[in-house]
Each structure stands twice: as C-alpha cells, then as structure tokens.
Design an enzyme around this catalytic site. Structure first.
Site, PDB file in Angstrom:
ATOM      1  N   ASP A 229      19.378  73.662 -12.717  1.00 17.87           N
ATOM      2  CA  ASP A 229      17.389  73.973 -12.286  1.00 17.87           C
ATOM      3  C   ASP A 229      17.468  72.676 -11.276  1.00 17.87           C
ATOM      4  OD1 ASP A 229      15.736  75.565 -13.360  1.00 17.87           O
ATOM      5  OD2 ASP A 229      14.620  73.900 -13.512  1.00 17.87           O
TER       6      ASP A 229
ATOM      7  N   ASN B 189       6.467  73.812  -3.802  1.00 24.07           N
ATOM      8  CA  ASN B 189       5.928  75.245  -3.929  1.00 24.07           C
ATOM      9  C   ASN B 189       3.996  74.310  -3.550  1.00 24.07           C
ATOM     10  OD1 ASN B 189       7.486  77.114  -3.386  1.00 24.07           O
ATOM     11  ND2 ASN B 189       7.249  77.160  -6.069  1.00 24.07           N
TER      12      ASN B 189
ATOM     13  N   GLU C 138      14.067  79.128  -9.961  1.00 25.11           N
ATOM     14  CA  GLU C 138      14.800  78.083  -9.488  1.00 25.11           C
ATOM     15  C   GLU C 138      15.968  77.172 -10.354  1.00 25.11           C
ATOM     16  OE1 GLU C 138      11.219  75.319 -11.787  1.00 25.11           O
ATOM     17  OE2 GLU C 138      11.847  77.199 -10.121  1.00 25.11           O
TER      18      GLU C 138
END
Length: 320
Positions: A187, A195, A230
C-alpha cells in the site's frame, strides 16, 4: 468480379492455396479458375505432411484420392472435432462415394461436386475465406473482451477480480503439487496527501508509474494486480518465503528510487506485507490473503516504508 479478399492486407501478396491432388489432373482447371493475381497455388500429394503444409496457407483445396477412407482420415486431421482451427477446406468430390462429401459437410468444409464450373469454385473459395475472416475477427474480439475484463483501466495491471481467480488457481496447484506460493500486498504511504497537494490526475500518474515499476521488478510468471485504490498485490508462484522477501525488498527500493513526473522532490514509499504457503496458519487462499493483509497493516503501524511478515511467521520485519 474481384474478391474483396484479394491480396493480403498485411504484405499485399495473394492468398496461398494448398492443392492436395495425387494425379494433378485438376491442376490446369484450377489454375485457369483461380488466377495468379488473386491466388498462389501450392501443389502436394496426399500424405502425412499435408496437415503441416496446411498451417502455412490460407485455404486447402482437397481432391480425393483413390482411397476414400484415407481421404476421410485426412479430412479428420485438417478439420478436427476439437483443438485449434486450421484453414478452411474446399473439397472437389465426385458424387460417389457420398460418405466422403457428407463427412466433409458435417465438418464444415465447402463441397463442390463434379462436374464443377470455375465461377462456382471461385464463389466457394471466396465464401470459405470470408467465413474464416469472420471467425478470426470474432476470436480477436473475444480475446480483447477477456483482456479488458481482467485488466485495470488506469494502470494496465490485472484487476481485483482476476487476481482473486488466479489466487485460488495457484493455491490449488501449490496444494496439489506440494509447492510453495507467496503473496506480497503493498500500500502506498500517504497517497491521499499526493492527491490533495497535486490533484487526482497527478495521483493517477503516480499509480501508473508505480504499476510499471512493479512489473519491472518481478518475473514473467508472477502476477501483479491493482488490488484496490493505492493497494497492489504480487502473487509469486513456486516462491518460498525467502524469495518473496527478496522480491519485496527489491520492489520497496525501486519505488523509493522513482523519479516522478509530478515533482522531482516527491518520493513514493510503500508498506509491504508478505505471507507464504505452506505454513501452519495458511490453509486456504483466503488465509494467505488475510495473513499478508495483517502483515501490511503491521508495517503501517511500525512506521511505513518497510516490509513485515505475518506475526506468526518466524521472521521479523525488515526496515529501511
């Protein structure tokens, strides 16, 4: 009228037809009917090499030999009930014996009964080639749909559904053959901040670059998938725990070394969890996934950018 299939669209050569004829008595008529501007003819007699030669041409024109049963056997090899589909077959047959041309029809060949005319032969050849082209186009569409159904649209990796299917398949295989199977879940660390700071478009670019790095870091026999968001999964068939740790460390270092288009100063790190079969706590594919997931979250809790094993496995976490 010229055929819409005249000329190969790839290399501009005419279609090549294999004429199987022991006596070659029909060759002059075939040559006149199938002009060289449309078709190139290769000639051979009946024999065991015919199926091999057929794989090199666009269509087979079969003239039966004296032994009708041998001709039926050749038809069976040219148009098998199962297995890969070969080139279409046009059978030039006398009305008798009926069994031969009836068998050819049953198998999907074009049949022309003697006496035949050039225009009928040309029409049948064109129809057989058109049908073959439609089949190949349909097969290509099906293949593309299968690829799309198993592919993540953003990264080009395998998607979650395909990963789950392969996980079950590989686990069954490992159980059956008493083989090893390892799983890495990773991860990306602090991806939400990427973002928030650079925008979702930039975040998508980061995911694509990470996917490319993961693909470079594994073998062709390994499976890399976007597990969700992700999070990524790397399935390692025939790989023991030590081998999985080597792959995981290589991946972790490669991600840290990425130079991203978003910003040269941005560094991507990931937390990785590793689990392996066989192990006393891993008896099902679900348990392999669960233990890798537990190890992943342990890596998160321990500070990120590190590799952890499932707590019940006998090796501790690896740090930076």
């Amino acid at each position: 009228m010229k055929s819409p299939f005249c000329g190969d669209t790839v290399n501009s050569r005419p279609f090549t037809l294999l004429v199987v004829d022991d006596s070659q008595s029909t060759l002059p008529r075939l040559a006149r009917a199938l002009g060289p501007e449309d078709f190139a003819l290769r000639i051979t007699a009946h024999g065991p090499e015919v199926p091999r030669l057929a794989r090199e041409v666009s269509l087979v024109v079969l003239c039966p030999g004296e032994d009708a049963q041998a001709s039926v056997g050749l038809l069976e090899r040219l148009i098998p009930e199962e297995g890969p589909v070969g080139p279409p077959v046009v059978l030039l047959a006398p009305p008798d014996p009926r069994g031969l041309w009836l068998e050819a029809l049953r198998r999907g060949a074009e049949v022309i009964l003697d006496p035949w005319t050039p225009d009928e032969l040309v029409a049948r050849v064109h129809r057989a080639l058109a049908a073959q082209a439609r089949m190949e186009s349909l097969a290509a569409q099906v293949s593309e749909l299968q690829r799309l159904s198993s592919t993540d649209g953003l990264t080009g990796l395998h998607n979650h559904r395909h990963f789950q299917e392969r996980l079950r398949e590989e686990f069954r295989r490992a159980q059956r053959y008493d083989d090893s199977l390892s799983l890495i879940l990773l991860d990306l660390d602090y991806f939400k901040e990427i973002n928030d700071k650079y925008g979702h478009s930039a975040g998508d670019g980061v995911l694509r670059e990470v996917a490319a790095a993961l693909t470079r870091g594994v073998r062709e026999t390994d499976l890399v998938a976007r597990y969700g968001g992700e999070e990524f999964a790397v399935l390692l068939p025939r790989t023991h725990l030590t081998g999985a740790l080597t792959v995981a460390e290589r991946v972790r270092r490669e991600l840290r070394a990425l130079r991203l288009e978003v910003s040269d100063s941005l560094q991507v790190t990931a937390s990785l969890g590793v689990s392996s079969f066989p192990h006393r706590t891993v008896l099902t594919p679900e348990q392999l996934l669960l233990t890798a997931d537990e190890a992943l979250y342990q890596a998160k809790r321990d500070g990120r950018d590190r590799i952890c094993l499932h707590p019940q496995l006998p090796v501790g976490p690896l740090g930076t």
